[in-house]
Design a protein around this motif. Structure first.
Motif, PDB file in Angstrom:
ATOM      1  N   PRO A 200       4.110 -36.902  19.185  1.00  0.00           N
ATOM      2  CA  PRO A 200       4.722 -37.098  20.623  1.00  0.00           C
ATOM      3  C   PRO A 200       6.222 -36.661  20.410  1.00  0.00           C
ATOM      4  CG  PRO A 200       3.601 -39.048  19.928  1.00  0.00           C
ATOM      5  CD  PRO A 200       3.582 -38.174  18.720  1.00  0.00           C
ATOM      6  N   GLU A 201       6.667 -36.050  21.427  1.00  0.00           N
ATOM      7  CA  GLU A 201       8.143 -35.624  21.378  1.00  0.00           C
ATOM      8  C   GLU A 201       9.332 -36.890  21.402  1.00  0.00           C
ATOM      9  OE1 GLU A 201       9.785 -33.836  25.013  1.00  0.00           O
ATOM     10  OE2 GLU A 201       8.417 -34.961  26.463  1.00  0.00           O
ATOM     11  N   ASN A 202       8.791 -38.039  21.638  1.00  0.00           N
ATOM     12  CA  ASN A 202       9.963 -39.156  21.250  1.00  0.00           C
ATOM     13  C   ASN A 202       9.469 -39.876  19.955  1.00  0.00           C
ATOM     14  OD1 ASN A 202       7.383 -40.258  21.930  1.00  0.00           O
ATOM     15  ND2 ASN A 202       8.198 -41.933  23.127  1.00  0.00           N
ATOM     16  N   THR A 203       9.086 -39.184  19.196  1.00  0.00           N
ATOM     17  CA  THR A 203       8.759 -39.546  17.849  1.00  0.00           C
ATOM     18  C   THR A 203      10.243 -39.761  17.165  1.00  0.00           C
ATOM     19  OG1 THR A 203       6.644 -38.463  17.407  1.00  0.00           O
ATOM     20  CG2 THR A 203       7.571 -39.266  15.396  1.00  0.00           C
ATOM     21  N   ASP A 261      11.867 -32.012  21.295  1.00  0.00           N
ATOM     22  CA  ASP A 261      11.799 -31.952  22.898  1.00  0.00           C
ATOM     23  C   ASP A 261      10.884 -30.606  23.210  1.00  0.00           C
ATOM     24  OD1 ASP A 261      12.369 -31.856  25.470  1.00  0.00           O
ATOM     25  OD2 ASP A 261      14.510 -31.044  25.221  1.00  0.00           O
ATOM     26  N   ARG A 262       9.447 -31.224  23.705  1.00  0.00           N
ATOM     27  CA  ARG A 262       8.540 -30.597  24.161  1.00  0.00           C
ATOM     28  C   ARG A 262       9.026 -29.417  25.210  1.00  0.00           C
ATOM     29  NH1 ARG A 262       5.488 -29.150  28.127  1.00  0.00           N
ATOM     30  NH2 ARG A 262       6.805 -30.602  29.291  1.00  0.00           N
ATOM     31  N   GLU A 263       9.880 -29.828  26.059  1.00  0.00           N
ATOM     32  CA  GLU A 263      10.331 -29.037  27.237  1.00  0.00           C
ATOM     33  C   GLU A 263      11.354 -27.948  26.376  1.00  0.00           C
ATOM     34  OE1 GLU A 263       8.982 -32.376  28.586  1.00  0.00           O
ATOM     35  OE2 GLU A 263      11.004 -32.202  27.582  1.00  0.00           O
ATOM     36  N   THR A 264      11.733 -27.911  25.254  1.00  0.00           N
ATOM     37  CA  THR A 264      12.764 -26.909  24.793  1.00  0.00           C
ATOM     38  C   THR A 264      11.629 -26.046  23.665  1.00  0.00           C
ATOM     39  OG1 THR A 264      14.582 -28.032  24.772  1.00  0.00           O
ATOM     40  CG2 THR A 264      14.423 -26.243  23.231  1.00  0.00           C
ATOM     41  N   THR A 265      10.845 -26.767  22.828  1.00  0.00           N
ATOM     42  CA  THR A 265      10.038 -26.300  21.849  1.00  0.00           C
ATOM     43  C   THR A 265       8.623 -26.819  21.817  1.00  0.00           C
ATOM     44  OG1 THR A 265      11.715 -25.722  20.611  1.00  0.00           O
ATOM     45  CG2 THR A 265       9.743 -25.509  19.512  1.00  0.00           C
ATOM     46  N   PRO A 266       7.674 -26.574  22.597  1.00  0.00           N
ATOM     47  CA  PRO A 266       6.300 -27.094  22.616  1.00  0.00           C
ATOM     48  C   PRO A 266       5.509 -27.217  21.542  1.00  0.00           C
ATOM     49  CG  PRO A 266       6.103 -25.127  23.706  1.00  0.00           C
ATOM     50  CD  PRO A 266       7.352 -25.327  23.453  1.00  0.00           C
ATOM     51  N   ALA A 267       5.864 -26.216  20.489  1.00  0.00           N
ATOM     52  CA  ALA A 267       4.854 -26.215  19.385  1.00  0.00           C
ATOM     53  C   ALA A 267       5.545 -25.418  18.314  1.00  0.00           C
ATOM     54  CB  ALA A 267       3.765 -25.364  19.829  1.00  0.00           C
ATOM     55  N   TYR A 268       5.088 -25.898  17.230  1.00  0.00           N
ATOM     56  CA  TYR A 268       5.815 -25.149  15.817  1.00  0.00           C
ATOM     57  C   TYR A 268       4.712 -24.885  14.828  1.00  0.00           C
ATOM     58  CZ  TYR A 268      10.009 -27.721  17.028  1.00  0.00           C
ATOM     59  OH  TYR A 268      10.975 -28.200  17.535  1.00  0.00           O
ATOM     60  N   THR A 291       1.603 -29.417  17.470  1.00  0.00           N
ATOM     61  CA  THR A 291       1.607 -29.535  18.631  1.00  0.00           C
ATOM     62  C   THR A 291       2.883 -30.765  19.116  1.00  0.00           C
ATOM     63  OG1 THR A 291      -0.241 -28.518  18.930  1.00  0.00           O
ATOM     64  CG2 THR A 291       0.494 -29.833  20.888  1.00  0.00           C
ATOM     65  N   ILE A 292       3.466 -30.376  19.948  1.00  0.00           N
ATOM     66  CA  ILE A 292       4.527 -31.668  20.465  1.00  0.00           C
ATOM     67  C   ILE A 292       3.937 -32.003  21.820  1.00  0.00           C
ATOM     68  CG2 ILE A 292       6.855 -32.319  21.202  1.00  0.00           C
ATOM     69  CD1 ILE A 292       6.270 -31.190  18.292  1.00  0.00           C
ATOM     70  N   GLN A 293       3.663 -33.373  21.801  1.00  0.00           N
ATOM     71  CA  GLN A 293       2.954 -33.855  22.961  1.00  0.00           C
ATOM     72  C   GLN A 293       4.032 -34.739  23.919  1.00  0.00           C
ATOM     73  OE1 GLN A 293       0.992 -37.044  20.653  1.00  0.00           O
ATOM     74  NE2 GLN A 293      -0.948 -36.050  20.818  1.00  0.00           N
ATOM     75  N   ASP A 294       3.798 -34.272  25.084  1.00  0.00           N
ATOM     76  CA  ASP A 294       4.676 -34.810  26.071  1.00  0.00           C
ATOM     77  C   ASP A 294       4.904 -36.100  26.440  1.00  0.00           C
ATOM     78  OD1 ASP A 294       6.640 -34.098  28.133  1.00  0.00           O
ATOM     79  OD2 ASP A 294       4.959 -34.442  29.769  1.00  0.00           O
ATOM     80  N   VAL A 295       5.959 -36.837  26.598  1.00  0.00           N
ATOM     81  CA  VAL A 295       6.386 -38.137  27.105  1.00  0.00           C
ATOM     82  C   VAL A 295       6.971 -37.832  28.153  1.00  0.00           C
ATOM     83  CG1 VAL A 295       5.857 -39.058  24.839  1.00  0.00           C
ATOM     84  CG2 VAL A 295       8.229 -38.232  25.606  1.00  0.00           C
ATOM     85  N   ASN A 296       6.890 -39.015  29.059  1.00  0.00           N
ATOM     86  CA  ASN A 296       7.642 -38.869  30.429  1.00  0.00           C
ATOM     87  C   ASN A 296       9.090 -39.094  30.163  1.00  0.00           C
ATOM     88  OD1 ASN A 296       8.096 -38.457  33.089  1.00  0.00           O
ATOM     89  ND2 ASN A 296       7.559 -40.598  33.673  1.00  0.00           N
ATOM     90  N   ASP A 297       9.895 -38.177  29.760  1.00  0.00           N
ATOM     91  CA  ASP A 297      11.342 -38.490  29.453  1.00  0.00           C
ATOM     92  C   ASP A 297      12.295 -37.759  30.529  1.00  0.00           C
ATOM     93  OD1 ASP A 297      10.371 -36.096  28.563  1.00  0.00           O
ATOM     94  OD2 ASP A 297      11.600 -35.968  26.695  1.00  0.00           O
ATOM     95  N   ASN A 298      11.865 -37.113  31.467  1.00  0.00           N
ATOM     96  CA  ASN A 298      12.700 -36.388  32.517  1.00  0.00           C
ATOM     97  C   ASN A 298      12.412 -36.576  33.878  1.00  0.00           C
ATOM     98  OD1 ASN A 298      14.081 -34.018  30.785  1.00  0.00           O
ATOM     99  ND2 ASN A 298      11.792 -34.016  30.043  1.00  0.00           N
ATOM    100  N   ASP A 330       8.696 -31.982  32.730  1.00  0.00           N
ATOM    101  CA  ASP A 330       7.517 -32.559  31.893  1.00  0.00           C
ATOM    102  C   ASP A 330       6.070 -31.902  32.316  1.00  0.00           C
ATOM    103  OD1 ASP A 330       9.110 -34.222  30.356  1.00  0.00           O
ATOM    104  OD2 ASP A 330       9.049 -35.845  32.044  1.00  0.00           O
ATOM    105  N   SER A 331       5.117 -32.213  31.624  1.00  0.00           N
ATOM    106  CA  SER A 331       4.101 -31.456  31.933  1.00  0.00           C
ATOM    107  C   SER A 331       2.873 -32.266  32.259  1.00  0.00           C
ATOM    108  CB  SER A 331       3.545 -30.971  30.641  1.00  0.00           C
ATOM    109  OG  SER A 331       3.089 -32.005  29.595  1.00  0.00           O
ATOM    110  N   ASP A 332       1.886 -31.896  32.942  1.00  0.00           N
ATOM    111  CA  ASP A 332       0.758 -32.642  33.515  1.00  0.00           C
ATOM    112  C   ASP A 332       1.251 -33.577  34.343  1.00  0.00           C
ATOM    113  OD1 ASP A 332      -0.745 -31.013  31.834  1.00  0.00           O
ATOM    114  OD2 ASP A 332      -0.542 -32.370  30.040  1.00  0.00           O
ATOM    115  N   GLU A 333       0.741 -34.678  34.171  1.00  0.00           N
ATOM    116  CA  GLU A 333       0.819 -35.942  35.141  1.00  0.00           C
ATOM    117  C   GLU A 333       2.301 -36.255  35.196  1.00  0.00           C
ATOM    118  OE1 GLU A 333      -0.976 -37.214  37.550  1.00  0.00           O
ATOM    119  OE2 GLU A 333      -2.749 -35.895  36.594  1.00  0.00           O
ATOM    120  N   ASN A 334       2.948 -36.072  34.121  1.00  0.00           N
ATOM    121  CA  ASN A 334       4.476 -36.491  34.192  1.00  0.00           C
ATOM    122  C   ASN A 334       5.311 -35.575  34.884  1.00  0.00           C
ATOM    123  OD1 ASN A 334       3.651 -38.732  32.145  1.00  0.00           O
ATOM    124  ND2 ASN A 334       3.989 -37.198  30.444  1.00  0.00           N
ATOM    125  N   GLY A 335       4.850 -34.353  35.083  1.00  0.00           N
ATOM    126  CA  GLY A 335       5.556 -33.521  35.838  1.00  0.00           C
ATOM    127  C   GLY A 335       5.110 -33.275  37.260  1.00  0.00           C
TER     128      GLY A 335
END
Length: 954
Positions: A200-203, A261-268, A291-298, A330-335
């Protein structure tokens, strides 16, 4: 299966197998100690109690068994040794050896007996391997010397040690332990090449995720020592940690090193390598897809913090006012963003509504400017995360007032009877009407209203000095006879939003004045009367029309009385305009009397006009016209313009009056002559279409002179066209292909290799063509005959396949007037060696018949050429190089099939001679043939087409 050994004193065919118990009893009888009780029997491979005499007996049996090619089973020997020598206790010695794995086959490891001095442990030895130690397969042991060598390549990872027991003559056990030393021959290996994990991106920082460790079969420092991230670690987002546990494996953890930060780098995509302690170290790699999982941080963000809009108070419910827009990265429902109006803080009356998906604000209830002019809305944008985030924006909506009263228009006409009319004699600036306007919406009586005038075609305008009173005035002179009525529109527009318009239509009539004299239908009239006509005979009726109205348009007729016109011979009805004879008339006195008719209106003052009447007095027509010459001959340049008159014929008639008037025309059957015409009255012959000497060089036709009585005569006209230089030379064919041998003889300079042909449609010196090489002959290898276009080899020794296998000459053609061909001819000269042969056609001439109605694409025949060169037999290419400028046919370059390319017409062209060229090799060699295609020789025409040409009988 019993253990067995052949009897040493009997041949193989007489020896029977002893059982295990029989051999055991033999050995026991020879044992001086006669012992080895059941309690002291050692396990297999550890028995070390025996006597020297027993050892000698066993060794003798072993050697005899070798002589008969039979060996004791290892287990049987060990058990036997234990049973035979258990009564005697002798000390056991250990010989430890080491060898590195991977040494060459035959490598000497060491000797069994060199471990201790002073002991009787020398060879020969009885070798007893420990079961399962692979001594027999992997080691070569010389029992006579005790030398131990490798029999195979040793691999510590497969077997780390070997054990065996060597029994020397002294009877003392020597236990040999061989340890295989480790070498760095195995790289660390991950169990999987690719591993997929998620964060998760807030890890938080330093959180670990266990990764699959690399395993190395080597030991110690040669085992896995460390891990590195090779690539993909953008912004140093991750780091590695490792620890070794009891099983010797260096376990691997992936730790968060920074902030995700998924919005900056979604995957490594990390490439991780494991290294052992070798020098150089061996490496193994694994790819870790993170894979960086989105959290509702925006929270949603509006594209502007405040919105402004206006809406009319008469906007209907549902009218769109404004669209707000917020985005959530954010992505999916968060966005996903949902819009609403904060009813607690704004718009409690729900005057407006907002689309929750699009953000479109629209009218929800009727608006009233007078009740509320400005509405302030608080719009909320909220995402769809589990713990949703929201943001607000302010929307100001101003309601605009509606203008709902039309201006009123009042018009007062300034004519004598206050009706909408104006005299056509009115001058520009004269007033037609007075206009005043009132707007009930305005507090002031006349303010905030604009007045315009439409219509009138520019003859009327509007003027004002104070924007209060407007005057309709004449702008341009009026003419009732051109337009007697005008439709004017007065438009009053207030300054409301939206502005309201009021209009009033004025139908204005233009009154007449006597400003037009009577007009005759013709200025000159022609009339005919017989010389023998009685008085009162009608001659002609003339008519004059006056465009004025009323009395101004009433017309009376009269004849002007002058002696030279013989007006006394005629009279006219003053009301109808009918001219009649008053007395006898005389053709010889005046064949064409000329009368002047006066037409006068009834206006004040009256206006008048005149017309001329030519009265032709006819006598008996007994003379035909006579040309001044019977044959006319004229020369004309072909570039004379259309309309130019080149000749005038003239004929006279002795008769008088109309019988003496002569008109001219071309003779019967000359209507198809579209290039010339004769002017009927003047006799001038003029050009009617462009002349072309090349199409027709002369014309000869009759010209007829005919009088009004129908008598005629004929003269011949011949027109010779003179040529001008209006055509350029044209090459056909435009391209030529020639194969030349590089071994050309000296006579080649006097023999033409090809002749180009250009034609000029002009005649004389303008049609004489000369030729010149303009390009491609820089070395002067070729020359051309300027008169006939023949090309010769000027320098045969410069022809070479190797230096220049292809020459391309540009040939221009010029006529005697200096005009040059628009397109040069191209001559392609291919230089071939002595061995190359051009393709040869099977026939020098082909002939085919084809119907004119066959469809396009039909194959009408084929040609075939072969090449004697082995490499070019299958490489012949075909083309049509002349004979078909209209492109009726096409040829397949590979097969030689000739097809119909365009519609054929037997009447247009009955036969076509095609010149076919075959080409092979590189540089190409060319072959040529001719093919005659007769179109329509045996044409089968459909029935409906034939019917149109069958003769008809009546």
């Amino acid at each position: 299966m019993p253990y067995s050994l052949r009897h040493p004193q009997k041949p193989d065919h007489e020896i029977s197998e002893y059982s295990y118990s029989q051999w055991n009893s033999v050995l026991l009888r020879n044992n001086e100690a006669n012992i080895c009780s059941a309690k002291r029997i050692a396990p297999v491979g550890t028995c070390s109690i025996y006597t020297r005499k027993a050892h000698a007996q066993i060794l003798s049996l072993y050697q005899q068994a070798n002589s008969y090619r039979r060996l004791f089973n290892a287990s049987f020997l060990l058990i036997s040794l234990c049973l035979l020598f258990a009564a005697t206790t002798i000390a056991e010695h250990v010989r430890e050896l080491e060898v590195s794995e991977g040494v060459p086959i035959g490598h000497q490891i060491g000797f069994i007996g060199e471990f201790s001095h002073g002991m009787d442990s020398g060879p020969p030895y009885l070798i007893v391997p420990v079961p399962g130690s692979a001594v027999d397969t992997d080691l070569a042991i010389d029992h006579t010397t005790g030398d131990i060598r490798t029999k195979v390549y040793l691999d510590r990872e497969s077997r780390a040690s070997y054990s065996l027991v060597a029994i020397p003559l002294s009877g003392e056990n020597v236990r040999v332990v061989l340890r295989v030393l480790d070498e760095n021959d195995n790289a660390p290996t991950f169990p999987q090449p690719v591993m997929n994990i998620e964060f998760p991106e807030n890890t938080p920082r330093d959180v670990k995720r266990t990764l699959n460790p690399a395993r190395d079969l080597d030991l110690g420092q040669y085992n896995t020592q460390r891990y590195n991230i090779v690539s993909g670690n953008f912004n140093n987002a991750f780091r590695l940690s490792s620890h070794r546990e009891r099983d010797g494996v260096l376990y691997l953890d992936l730790q968060i090193n920074g902030f995700l930060d998924r919005e900056t780098t979604p995957a490594y995509t990390l490439v991780i390598e494991a290294l052992d302690g070798g020098s150089p170290p061996l490496r193994g790699q694994m790819t870790v897809n993170i894979t960086i999982q989105d959290v509702n941080d925006n929270q949603p963000i509006f594209n502007q913090s405040r919105y402004f809009a206006t809406v009319s108070e008469n906007a209907t419910v549902g009218t769109s006012v404004l669209q707000v827009c917020a985005t959530d990265i954010d992505s999916d429902e968060n966005g996903l963003v949902e819009y609403s109006i904060n009813r607690r803080q704004s718009d409690k009356e729900q005057i407006f509504r907002i689309d929750s998906q699009t953000g479109l604000i629209s009218v929800n209830k009727p608006l009233d400017f007078e009740t509320k002019e400005l509405h302030e809305l608080v719009v909320v944008a909220k995402d769809q995360g589990e713990q949703s985030l929201e943001t607000t924006a302010f929307v100001s909506i101003r309601v605009t007032d509606v203008n709902d009263n039309l201006p009123s228009i009042n018009v007062i006409f300034l004519s004598d009877d206050a009706t909408p009319k104006i005299s056509e004699s009115a001058k520009p600036g004269e007033i037609v009407a007075r206009i005043s306007v009132n707007d009930p919406d305005s507090k002031a009586e006349y303010s905030n209203v604009n007045v315009t005038l439409n219509g009138g075609d520019g003859h009327f305008g509007l003027s004002t000095r104070d924007n209060i009173i407007y005057l309709v005035i004449v702008s341009q002179p009026l003419d009732r006879e051109s337009q007697s009525n005008y439709t004017l529109s007065v438009v009053a527009t207030d300054n409301g939003t939206p502005p309201l318009h009021a209009s009033k239509t004025i139908y204005l009539r233009v009154t007449d004045i006597n400003d037009n004299a009577p007009e005759f239908e013709h200025e000159v009239y022609d009339a005919n009367v017989m010389e023998v006509a009685d008085p009162g005979t009608s001659v002609l009726k003339v008519t004059a029309f006056d465009r004025d109205e009323g009395n101004n348009s009433a017309v009376l007729y009269a004849l002007a009385d002058t002696s030279e016109t013989h007006a006394e011979w005629f009279q006219i009805d003053r009301h109808t305009g009918l001219i009649t004879t008053r007395s006898q008339i005389d053709c010889e006195t005046e064949p064409v009397p000329q009368l002047t008719v006066v037409a006068k209106d009834n206006g004040h003052p009256p206006l008048s006009s005149t017309a001329t009447v030519l009265v032709t007095i006819h006598d008996v027509n007994d003379n035909e016209p006579i040309f001044d010459q019977s044959f006319y001959n004229v020369s004309v340049a072909e570039n004379e313009p259309v309309g130019r008159c080149i000749l005038k014929v003239s004929a006279s008639d002795p008769d008088c009056g109309v019988n003496a008037i002569v008109n001219y025309t071309l003779g019967n059957g000359i209507k198809q002559l579209a290039d010339f015409e004769v002017r009927s009255a003047a006799g001038e012959i003029c050009i009617t279409s462009e002349l072309d000497y090349e199409k027709r060089s002369s014309y000869e036709f009759p010209v007829i002179a005919i009088d009004r009585g129908g008598l005629s005569t004929i003269a011949r006209v011949k027109i010779q066209l003179t040529d001008v230089n209006d055509n350029r030379p044209v090459f056909y064919p435009p391209a030529y292909n020639v194969s030349l041998r590089e071994t050309a003889s000296a006579s080649a300079s006097t023999t033409s290799i090809v002749a180009v042909v250009a034609t000029d449609a002009d005649s004389g010196r303008f049609g004489v063509v000369t030729y010149r090489i303009v390009a491609g002959n820089d070395a002067g290898i070729f020359r051309i005959d300027r008169a006939n276009g023949e090309i010769f080899i000027n320098r045969p020794n410069m022809l070479s396949v190797r230096t220049q296998p292809m020459h391309v000459l540009n040939i221009s053609a010029s006529d005697g007037g200096g005009l040059r061909s628009s397109t040069d001819a191209l001559v392609f000269l291919s230089i071939i060696d002595a061995t190359q042969r051009p393709p040869i056609f099977e026939k020098s001439r082909y002939s085919y018949h084809v119907k004119e109605d066959v469809p396009r694409g039909t194959v009408v025949g084929s040609v075939m050429a072969t090449s004697s060169d082995a490499v070019n037999r299958n490489g012949v290419r075909y083309s049509i190089y002349s004979g078909d400028p209209e492109s009726y046919f096409s040829i397949d370059t590979i097969t030689g099939n000739i097809r119909i390319a365009n519609h054929l017409d037997h009447e247009t062209r009955a036969q076509i001679l095609l010149n076919i060229q075959a080409m092979s090799g590189d540089p190409p060699a060319y072959g040529h043939t001719q093919r005659l295609l007769v179109v329509g020789l045996y044409v089968h025409i459909r029935d409906q087409q034939r019917a149109a040409f069958l003769p008809r009988f009546y």
